[in-house]
Design a protein around this motif. Structure first.
Motif, PDB file in Angstrom:
ATOM      1  N   LYS A  72      83.024  45.241 -56.205  1.00 10.30           N
ATOM      2  CA  LYS A  72      81.871  44.478 -56.687  1.00 10.30           C
ATOM      3  C   LYS A  72      82.337  43.385 -57.649  1.00 10.30           C
ATOM      4  CE  LYS A  72      77.416  43.709 -57.226  1.00 10.30           C
ATOM      5  NZ  LYS A  72      77.402  42.730 -58.333  1.00 10.30           N
ATOM      6  N   GLN A  73      83.365  43.656 -58.421  1.00  6.70           N
ATOM      7  CA  GLN A  73      83.898  42.665 -59.349  1.00  6.70           C
ATOM      8  C   GLN A  73      84.475  41.478 -58.597  1.00  6.70           C
ATOM      9  OE1 GLN A  73      84.515  45.969 -59.551  1.00  6.70           O
ATOM     10  NE2 GLN A  73      83.187  46.369 -61.317  1.00  6.70           N
ATOM     11  N   GLU A  74      85.139  41.742 -57.475  1.00  2.00           N
ATOM     12  CA  GLU A  74      85.697  40.649 -56.668  1.00  2.00           C
ATOM     13  C   GLU A  74      84.589  39.818 -56.036  1.00  2.00           C
ATOM     14  OE1 GLU A  74      90.022  42.350 -55.199  1.00  2.00           O
ATOM     15  OE2 GLU A  74      88.207  43.088 -54.212  1.00  2.00           O
ATOM     16  N   TYR A  75      83.515  40.475 -55.609  1.00  2.00           N
ATOM     17  CA  TYR A  75      82.385  39.717 -55.057  1.00  2.00           C
ATOM     18  C   TYR A  75      81.762  38.834 -56.134  1.00  2.00           C
ATOM     19  CZ  TYR A  75      77.754  38.566 -53.358  1.00  2.00           C
ATOM     20  OH  TYR A  75      76.616  37.873 -53.010  1.00  2.00           O
ATOM     21  N   ASP A  76      81.578  39.365 -57.333  1.00  2.00           N
ATOM     22  CA  ASP A  76      81.006  38.582 -58.427  1.00  2.00           C
ATOM     23  C   ASP A  76      81.907  37.390 -58.759  1.00  2.00           C
ATOM     24  OD1 ASP A  76      78.876  40.317 -58.580  1.00  2.00           O
ATOM     25  OD2 ASP A  76      79.748  41.524 -60.189  1.00  2.00           O
ATOM     26  N   TYR A  77      83.221  37.609 -58.706  1.00  2.00           N
ATOM     27  CA  TYR A  77      84.172  36.516 -58.958  1.00  2.00           C
ATOM     28  C   TYR A  77      84.038  35.444 -57.883  1.00  2.00           C
ATOM     29  CZ  TYR A  77      88.631  34.066 -59.465  1.00  2.00           C
ATOM     30  OH  TYR A  77      89.594  33.095 -59.614  1.00  2.00           O
ATOM     31  N   LEU A  78      83.879  35.864 -56.638  1.00  2.00           N
ATOM     32  CA  LEU A  78      83.706  34.932 -55.521  1.00  2.00           C
ATOM     33  C   LEU A  78      82.496  34.035 -55.731  1.00  2.00           C
ATOM     34  CD1 LEU A  78      84.162  34.061 -52.452  1.00  2.00           C
ATOM     35  CD2 LEU A  78      82.570  35.915 -51.910  1.00  2.00           C
ATOM     36  N   ILE A  79      81.369  34.629 -56.096  1.00  2.00           N
ATOM     37  CA  ILE A  79      80.135  33.873 -56.286  1.00  2.00           C
ATOM     38  C   ILE A  79      80.247  32.935 -57.490  1.00  2.00           C
ATOM     39  CG2 ILE A  79      77.676  34.056 -56.768  1.00  2.00           C
ATOM     40  CD1 ILE A  79      78.493  34.891 -53.931  1.00  2.00           C
ATOM     41  N   ALA A  80      80.927  33.404 -58.550  1.00  2.00           N
ATOM     42  CA  ALA A  80      81.018  32.609 -59.775  1.00  2.00           C
ATOM     43  C   ALA A  80      82.006  31.457 -59.659  1.00  2.00           C
ATOM     44  CB  ALA A  80      81.409  33.512 -60.946  1.00  2.00           C
ATOM     45  N   ASN A  81      82.999  31.564 -58.755  1.00  2.87           N
ATOM     46  CA  ASN A  81      84.066  30.574 -58.698  1.00  2.87           C
ATOM     47  C   ASN A  81      84.086  29.764 -57.400  1.00  2.87           C
ATOM     48  OD1 ASN A  81      86.062  31.114 -61.168  1.00  2.87           O
ATOM     49  ND2 ASN A  81      85.226  33.075 -60.467  1.00  2.87           N
ATOM     50  N   SER A  82      82.973  29.711 -56.704  1.00  2.00           N
ATOM     51  CA  SER A  82      82.872  28.892 -55.502  1.00  2.00           C
ATOM     52  C   SER A  82      81.423  28.490 -55.310  1.00  2.00           C
ATOM     53  CB  SER A  82      83.372  29.668 -54.278  1.00  2.00           C
ATOM     54  OG  SER A  82      82.442  30.687 -53.908  1.00  2.00           O
ATOM     55  N   ASP A  83      81.198  27.600 -54.345  1.00  2.00           N
ATOM     56  CA  ASP A  83      79.816  27.232 -54.040  1.00  2.00           C
ATOM     57  C   ASP A  83      79.255  28.087 -52.917  1.00  2.00           C
ATOM     58  OD1 ASP A  83      81.306  26.224 -51.962  1.00  2.00           O
ATOM     59  OD2 ASP A  83      80.109  24.404 -51.742  1.00  2.00           O
ATOM     60  N   ILE A  84      79.947  29.174 -52.597  1.00  2.00           N
ATOM     61  CA  ILE A  84      79.484  30.102 -51.568  1.00  2.00           C
ATOM     62  C   ILE A  84      78.362  30.964 -52.129  1.00  2.00           C
ATOM     63  CG2 ILE A  84      80.147  32.042 -50.083  1.00  2.00           C
ATOM     64  CD1 ILE A  84      82.977  30.915 -50.044  1.00  2.00           C
ATOM     65  N   LYS A  85      77.261  31.015 -51.422  1.00  2.00           N
ATOM     66  CA  LYS A  85      76.091  31.768 -51.866  1.00  2.00           C
ATOM     67  C   LYS A  85      75.474  32.530 -50.682  1.00  2.00           C
ATOM     68  CE  LYS A  85      76.470  29.847 -55.925  1.00  2.00           C
ATOM     69  NZ  LYS A  85      77.030  30.638 -57.054  1.00  2.00           N
ATOM     70  N   PRO A  86      74.726  33.604 -50.976  1.00  2.00           N
ATOM     71  CA  PRO A  86      73.971  34.275 -49.899  1.00  2.00           C
ATOM     72  C   PRO A  86      72.890  33.347 -49.350  1.00  2.00           C
ATOM     73  CG  PRO A  86      74.186  35.705 -51.824  1.00  2.00           C
ATOM     74  CD  PRO A  86      74.633  34.343 -52.251  1.00  2.00           C
ATOM     75  N   VAL A  87      72.694  33.406 -48.026  1.00  2.00           N
ATOM     76  CA  VAL A  87      71.656  32.578 -47.405  1.00  2.00           C
ATOM     77  C   VAL A  87      70.601  33.421 -46.681  1.00  2.00           C
ATOM     78  CG1 VAL A  87      73.070  30.513 -47.187  1.00  2.00           C
ATOM     79  CG2 VAL A  87      73.123  32.236 -45.377  1.00  2.00           C
ATOM     80  N   LEU A  88      70.944  34.635 -46.317  1.00  2.00           N
ATOM     81  CA  LEU A  88      69.970  35.542 -45.724  1.00  2.00           C
ATOM     82  C   LEU A  88      70.569  36.935 -45.654  1.00  2.00           C
ATOM     83  CD1 LEU A  88      70.762  36.258 -42.493  1.00  2.00           C
ATOM     84  CD2 LEU A  88      70.077  33.909 -42.200  1.00  2.00           C
ATOM     85  N   CYS A  89      69.750  37.888 -45.214  1.00  2.00           N
ATOM     86  CA  CYS A  89      70.194  39.283 -45.122  1.00  2.00           C
ATOM     87  C   CYS A  89      69.752  39.872 -43.789  1.00  2.00           C
ATOM     88  CB  CYS A  89      69.618  40.099 -46.280  1.00  2.00           C
ATOM     89  SG  CYS A  89      69.999  41.871 -46.213  1.00  2.00           S
TER      90      CYS A  89
END
Length: 302
Positions: free
Chosen positions: A62-79
């Motif tokens: 979960k920490q790596e996912y949070d790092y991914l979201i915080a350090n890139s413009d990659i965001k969730p778009v749907l589920c």
């Protein structure tokens, strides 16, 4: 005895440049599967349904996912949520596939109910009392827009970001489909999945994993909604099943020795998402608007 050892090099003139690039890419990213698939060498994955799945790469914290979201413009778009209902002693499982703006996906926290451990419940009570809470938590964690947030925004006359949620459930559990439509129909698109044969659906998942599109978030355990407590667990349920599933003797289905409820729910989400050819054009638009077009593993690479 005549032993013929054939590799992809035997048909090299018939392969396109793209095929060769993918094979070489697999050589560096997943050597074990490359040797098994393209070199014809027996490996530890012999008989495995998903020999290309690697916990060291495809499972992130979960920490790596949070790092991914915080350090890139990659965001969730749907589920996309895949669901598998219990028959008698099997588990009821929901697997949320969070689709990211770069085309890759991460699997969030599962809803996993084992009737042998936590008791049997009818689908009405199971969805109303337990799965409802799980869905709200998923919406809050990935900022999809919870039902409470939507209602409050409407009352105040303000706009909030609401991402679409598609729920596809095993058609063999029509009662579960109806209950989810009743409780989630105001927020989610709920329907039964149009299944193919097991080899067809497995091929879709295999292609998604090989294409570096699938990641699993490991939370270090599982939240039990019946007991209302977090239970530590060394291996994620879904990652464990993907690693352990093997073919039966006829190679047309799973060996029943390994539980597959969570993997089935995951497979339904993959089939719904990757079998829709319109998603390809849609992702081309998303990627064009994604300034930092890096892959998940490149950003969080250990």
């Amino acid at each position: 005895y005549c032993v013929i050892h054939s590799t992809y090099k035997d048909v090299l003139p018939f392969l396109s440049d793209r095929d060769i690039k993918e094979i070489r890419k697999m050589y560096y990213e997943n050597r074990q599967f490359h040797d098994y698939m393209y070199e014809g060498k027996p490996t530890g994955g012999f008989g495995a349904v998903y020999p290309m799945f690697r916990k060291d790469k495809h499972v992130i914290t979960k920490q790596e996912y949070d790092y991914l979201i915080a350090n890139s413009d990659i965001k969730p778009v749907l589920c996309v949520v895949g669901g598998d209902g219990a028959v008698n002693n099997d588990c009821t499982s929901f697997v949320p596939k969070i689709v990211l703006s770069n085309g890759q996906t991460v699997q969030g926290s599962l809803f996993h109910h084992d009737p042998k451990i936590d008791g049997s419940f009818g689908y009405h009570q199971l969805v109303r009392d337990f799965a409802n809470k799980w869905l709200d938590n998923i919406c809050a964690e990935f900022h999809l827009g919870t039902r409470q947030e939507i209602i409050m925004a409407q009352e105040r006359g303000v706009n909030i970001t609401v991402l679409p949620i598609f729920v596809r459930i095993d058609s063999a559990a029509p009662d579960l489909v109806k209950e989810c439509q009743f409780f989630w129909g105001d927020r989610c698109d709920v329907a039964a999945i149009k299944k193919g044969t097991i080899p067809e659906m497995v091929a879709t998942v295999q292609s998604a994993i090989c294409g570096d599109n699938e990641y699993i978030i490991d939370y270090g355990g599982h939240y039990n909604y019946v007991k209302n407590e977090f239970q530590p667990r060394k291996v994620n349920y879904l990652a464990e099943q993907l690693s352990m599933l093997i073919w039966n003797e006829k190679q047309d289905g799973y060996d029943p020795i390994v539980p597959n409820d969570d993997c089935d729910a995951y497979t339904y989400a993959c089939r719904f998402w990757y079998q829709n050819i319109e998603n390809i054009a849609w992702f081309d638009i998303l990627k064009a608007n994604c300034v930092l077009q890096k892959r998940v593993y490149d950003i969080i690479k250990r």
